[in-house]
Design a protein around this motif. Sequence first.
Motif: not given
Length: 395
Positions: A87-88, A90-94, A98, A105
């Motif tokens: 998930k997402n 680009g943001s690296g929130s997966w 994090k 995620d």
Amino acid sequence: MRSHLPRVHRLIGRLLALTLLAATLVTGLAVATTAPASAAARITVTNDQGTSAADTKYRTELTINGSGFQVVKGGFGGVYLMFGWVKNPGSGSWKPSKGGVTGEDYRYIPDAENAAQNQGYLKFIAFPGSSTASEANAILNKNGSFRIKLTVPGPTFQSVDRTGKVSTVDCTKVTCGVITIGAHGVKNPANETFTPVRFTTVYGAAPADQGQASTDTPEAAAPEQAQEEAPDAAAAPEAEAPAAAAAGAPKLTTDRLTAKVGNTLAFTATGFRPGEQVLGVLDDGRAGIGPMVAGPSGEVAGILPLPADLEPGTHELRLTGAATGAQASERFAVRPADQAAPSQAVADDDGPGAARIFLVAAACLFLLALLGLGLRLLLHRRRRRPGPPAVGATA
């Protein structure tokens, strides 16, 4: 006396210049030698046709080359290499470091780490000297590189989250790719990567020894769903002969990400007789689960609580069908309850760390030698300087 002052000043100036040069040398060496030995972790993906794509119709075997991965010599675990969705991206929130959670995620194709049962969908690459290296599909090289094969069954797959819920991922609608994370639940941000893989027509016909892409990746229904859909085994007439087990030997897959002392172990299995009761036992009866009822396709899913006083290390889960006696087992690593992510790589004794210490120490010794030489020259010149003439002496 004044005639000697310019010489002293020039000597001091030269000494200061040499000192600054040595200090610059020390600083340069320290910066150059403390820089990371390798770049950030990254992988390259290549199929047997020389591209990085996966086929939309047939199973695709990818060659994965990794570099720049953090190496923790003798550390617990290593790197999981998986195919899935994040998930997402680009943001690296997966990323687990994090707060990313399996099933929410990121999702991946589950598989057994054991070489005899591994289907190529997930690979465990252990740290060199790790206590879990015997279970690994490969060992991470000392320079943080590896090369291994990874199989993509097709553009769709099924994934199981931490609660046992099954979801289908369609890679023609979402971006899928190769995922790397810390193995055995160790959250290591240095080794978390996602590399997208595009689905297209790679093969015009089925490759040799390959059939059409299969979406029958380890599939399971939630325990409640299995109970509702399965027929009541106890209601069958006693005279009825037991039905044959599902084709092939049962296969068990444990979710290594949940295997932690005091936590729960999620698992799925296939190949049991539809509707039969299945029992699960940890080690020699350390814990148990069941009876579970196999679903209409012979699938079983469950969550086994791991005892709070369970010893970290390698353990075994065994499932047994009550009607057919069919068995499936898998050995897996259980990490400690307080296992923390490694903060930095541990260098080998003969690796870059020892070289850095040697160079910096040598530079410091060089600086001290220059200072000592300058002081000796200064004192020598001062001793040779003529003193004031004695009283009554002629000039």
